[in-house]
Design a protein around this motif. Sequence first.
Motif, short mmCIF file in Angstrom:
data_model
loop_
_atom_site.label_atom_id
_atom_site.label_comp_id
_atom_site.label_asym_id
_atom_site.label_seq_id
_atom_site.Cartn_x
_atom_site.Cartn_y
_atom_site.Cartn_z
N MET A 1 0.89 -1.31 -0.15
CA MET A 1 0.16 -0.07 0.05
C MET A 1 0.99 1.19 0.12
O MET A 1 1.56 1.39 0.77
N ASN A 2 0.73 2.03 -1.06
CA ASN A 2 1.62 3.20 -1.20
C ASN A 2 0.68 4.43 -1.30
O ASN A 2 -0.62 4.36 -1.39
N SER A 3 1.19 5.58 -1.14
CA SER A 3 0.41 6.89 -1.17
C SER A 3 -0.87 6.84 -0.36
O SER A 3 -2.02 7.21 -0.84
N LEU A 4 -0.53 6.30 0.87
CA LEU A 4 -1.80 6.00 1.74
C LEU A 4 -2.49 7.56 2.05
O LEU A 4 -1.86 8.35 2.32
N LYS A 5 -3.70 7.40 2.25
CA LYS A 5 -4.51 8.42 2.57
C LYS A 5 -5.49 8.10 3.85
O LYS A 5 -5.27 7.01 4.10
N PRO A 6 -5.75 9.12 4.55
CA PRO A 6 -6.68 8.99 5.73
C PRO A 6 -7.80 8.20 5.52
O PRO A 6 -8.17 7.32 6.47
N GLU A 7 -8.40 8.23 4.46
CA GLU A 7 -9.59 7.52 4.23
C GLU A 7 -9.28 6.00 3.98
O GLU A 7 -10.14 5.03 3.80
N ASP A 8 -7.99 5.61 3.77
CA ASP A 8 -7.59 3.91 3.83
C ASP A 8 -7.38 3.55 5.38
O ASP A 8 -7.43 2.14 5.17
N THR A 9 -7.64 4.45 6.39
CA THR A 9 -7.86 3.66 7.59
C THR A 9 -9.07 2.78 7.87
O THR A 9 -10.08 2.97 7.56
N ALA A 10 -8.76 1.65 8.26
CA ALA A 10 -9.38 0.69 8.26
C ALA A 10 -8.77 -0.86 9.01
O ALA A 10 -7.61 -0.89 9.09
N VAL A 11 -9.86 -1.63 9.28
CA VAL A 11 -9.19 -2.87 9.66
C VAL A 11 -9.19 -3.76 8.32
O VAL A 11 -10.16 -3.80 7.60
N TYR A 12 -7.87 -4.44 8.08
CA TYR A 12 -7.73 -4.95 6.77
C TYR A 12 -7.70 -6.56 6.91
O TYR A 12 -7.13 -6.92 7.74
N TYR A 13 -8.54 -6.98 6.29
CA TYR A 13 -8.83 -8.76 6.38
C TYR A 13 -8.43 -9.27 5.08
O TYR A 13 -8.51 -9.05 4.07
N CYS A 14 -7.79 -10.40 5.27
CA CYS A 14 -7.33 -11.26 4.28
C CYS A 14 -8.25 -12.59 4.11
O CYS A 14 -8.63 -13.27 5.30
N ASN A 15 -8.69 -13.09 2.80
CA ASN A 15 -9.51 -13.99 2.71
C ASN A 15 -9.11 -15.10 1.70
O ASN A 15 -8.35 -14.35 0.76
N ALA A 16 -9.08 -16.13 2.05
CA ALA A 16 -8.56 -17.24 0.73
C ALA A 16 -9.79 -18.03 0.63
O ALA A 16 -10.32 -18.59 1.46
#
Length: 120
Positions: free
Chosen positions: A83-98
Amino acid sequence: QLQLVESGGGLVQPGGSLRLSCAAAGFTLGDFAIAWFRQAPGKEREGVSCISKSGESTDYADSVKGRFTISRDNAKSTGYLQMNSLKPEDTAVYYCNADNWGWPQRYDYWGPGTQVTVSS
């Protein structure tokens, strides 16, 4: 034990970068497509990016195109989200799914999530 675990989240300033990892244990990640989702406070979970089992095909939400890159290393049973050029709106819990998208037996696994906070 079958599990999927994310790592790499944290606090970063706007414009900064993070690399999330998604490690699989107890199953062969190469048999599964990988997707990253995120959920911000008060919002629904949304898809961010996905990658095919072989890694040849990828897709991104419009909000992250050109800034995020999904990849995988099947030999290490690990997926990544750069994740590059991150923005405040990218703030979140990130989940991985397989998900193996199998039939008649479909399997999908979720990690517990990793917090990403973009703030100055």
